[in-house]
Design a protein around this motif. Structure first.
Motif, PDB file in Angstrom:
ATOM      1  N   GLU A   1       0.843  -1.205   0.000  1.00 18.76           N
ATOM      2  CA  GLU A   1       0.000   0.000   0.000  1.00 18.76           C
ATOM      3  C   GLU A   1       0.876   1.252   0.000  1.00 18.76           C
TER       4      GLU A   1
ATOM      5  N   SER B   1       2.175   1.601  -3.419  1.00 14.69           N
ATOM      6  CA  SER B   1       1.142   2.124  -4.317  1.00 14.69           C
ATOM      7  C   SER B   1       1.120   3.652  -4.236  1.00 14.69           C
TER       8      SER B   1
ATOM      9  N   GLN C   1      -5.000   9.820  -5.755  1.00 16.11           N
ATOM     10  CA  GLN C   1      -4.886   8.360  -5.651  1.00 16.11           C
ATOM     11  C   GLN C   1      -3.797   7.992  -4.631  1.00 16.11           C
TER      12      GLN C   1
ATOM     13  N   GLU D   1      -4.112   5.756  -1.233  1.00 20.09           N
ATOM     14  CA  GLU D   1      -3.256   4.602  -0.909  1.00 20.09           C
ATOM     15  C   GLU D   1      -2.635   4.742   0.478  1.00 20.09           C
TER      16      GLU D   1
ATOM     17  N   HIS E   1      -5.132   3.592   2.777  1.00 17.31           N
ATOM     18  CA  HIS E   1      -5.154   2.115   2.818  1.00 17.31           C
ATOM     19  C   HIS E   1      -4.027   1.599   3.724  1.00 17.31           C
TER      20      HIS E   1
ATOM     21  N   GLU F   1      -3.471  -2.076 -10.090  1.00 17.24           N
ATOM     22  CA  GLU F   1      -4.629  -2.366  -9.237  1.00 17.24           C
ATOM     23  C   GLU F   1      -5.044  -3.836  -9.335  1.00 17.24           C
TER      24      GLU F   1
ATOM     25  N   ILE G   1      -2.819  -5.663  -7.064  1.00 17.25           N
ATOM     26  CA  ILE G   1      -3.205  -5.466  -5.659  1.00 17.25           C
ATOM     27  C   ILE G   1      -4.435  -6.321  -5.326  1.00 17.25           C
TER      28      ILE G   1
ATOM     29  N   GLN H   1     -11.270  -2.803  -3.915  1.00 14.71           N
ATOM     30  CA  GLN H   1     -10.527  -3.135  -5.141  1.00 14.71           C
ATOM     31  C   GLN H   1     -11.434  -3.145  -6.375  1.00 14.71           C
TER      32      GLN H   1
ATOM     33  N   GLU I   1     -11.494   0.437  -7.245  1.00 15.92           N
ATOM     34  CA  GLU I   1     -10.176   0.882  -7.711  1.00 15.92           C
ATOM     35  C   GLU I   1      -9.963   0.475  -9.175  1.00 15.92           C
TER      36      GLU I   1
HETATM   37 FE1  OFO Z   1      -5.119   0.979  -5.083  1.00 15.73          FE
HETATM   38  O1  OFO Z   1      -5.709   0.007  -3.617  1.00 15.73           O
HETATM   39 FE2  OFO Z   1      -4.583   0.109  -2.196  1.00 15.73          FE
HETATM   40  O2  OFO Z   1      -3.114  -0.453  -3.060  1.00 15.73           O
END
Ligand code: OFO
Length: 170
Positions: A17, A20, A46, A50, A53, A94, A97, A127, A130
Motif C-alpha cells: 500500500e 502504491s 490516488q 493509498e 489504505h 490495481e 493489488i 478493489q 479501484e
Molecule cells: Fe489501489 O488500492 Fe490500495 O493499493
C-alpha cells in the motif's frame, strides 16, 4: 492460528500500500512534467487514498497486538510512454493489488483468522472500485485517441477529483 504468519502477510500488504502511494506520486510528478495538471492531480489524490489504505493496515496490525514492520519501499518508474500507457499501468497495478488481497484472504481463511477475514472485506470491495475507476479513464482515453483536444478535456475532467477518505465501518 499462526500469528507470526499473519503478521508477516499483513506487513507485506502494508508495504504494498505504501508502494502504491509512492507509485502514484511518481506518476503525478511525471504528469506534471508533461503538462497534464489534471492527470497529476488525479494521481496525487490516488496517492492519498493509498496512504489511507496503508494506515488502515498499520492501525489494524497494532490493534491485533502484532508488530508493525516497515519494509523497504521499492523505487517506482519515473517515466511512461503516453497518457494511455500510464492508465494501462494503473489498471495493471490495481489488478496486482486485487490478487494480493485475494491471496491474503486465502491465507487468513486457512489460518482460521476470522477477524482479519472481516477486516479484509473492506479491501475486497474497495478493489472493485479501484479497478473500475482506472478502467473508466483508460477506456475514455482509448475511445478518444488520448491526444489533442480530447486529452485536454480529459485532463480537465481529472482535475475535478476530490480526495475524501473512503467510508469505513470503523
Ligand atoms: Fe489501489 O488500492 Fe490500495 O493499493
Amino acid at each position: 492460528m499462526d500469528r507470526k504468519k499473519i503478521e508477516k502477510e499483513l506487513n507485506n500488504q502494508l508495504n504494498k500500500e505504501f508502494y502504491s502511494s509512492y507509485l502514484y506520486m511518481a506518476m503525478s510528478a511525471y504528469c506534471e512534467s508533461i503538462s497534464l495538471p489534471g492527470f497529476a492531480h488525479w494521481m496525487k489524490s490516488q496517492a492519498q487514498e493509498e496512504l489511507f489504505h496503508a494506515m488502515k493496515f498499520y492501525d489494524y496490525i497494532i490493534e491485533r497486538g502484532l508488530k508493525v514492520d516497515l519494509l523497504k519501499i521499492d523505487q517506482p518508474e519515473k517515466e511512461w510512454e503516453s497518457p494511455v500507457n500510464i492508465f494501462e499501468e494503473v489498471l495493471k497495478h490495481e489488478q496486482c493489488i486485487t490478487e494480493s488481497i485475494n491471496n491474503l484472504v486465502s491465507v487468513v481463511e486457512e489460518e482460521k483468522d476470522y477477524a482479519t477475514r472481516i477486516f479484509l472485506d473492506w479491501f475486497v470491495s474497495e478493489q472493485v472500485e479501484e479497478e473500475a475507476s482506472a478502467d473508466a479513464v483508460l477506456q475514455k482515453l482509448k475511445l478518444t485517441g488520448g491526444q489533442g483536444s480530447a486529452l485536454f478535456m480529459i485532463d480537465k475532467e481529472l482535475s475535478t477529483r476530490v480526495f475524501t477518505p473512503p467510508v469505513t465501518n470503523e
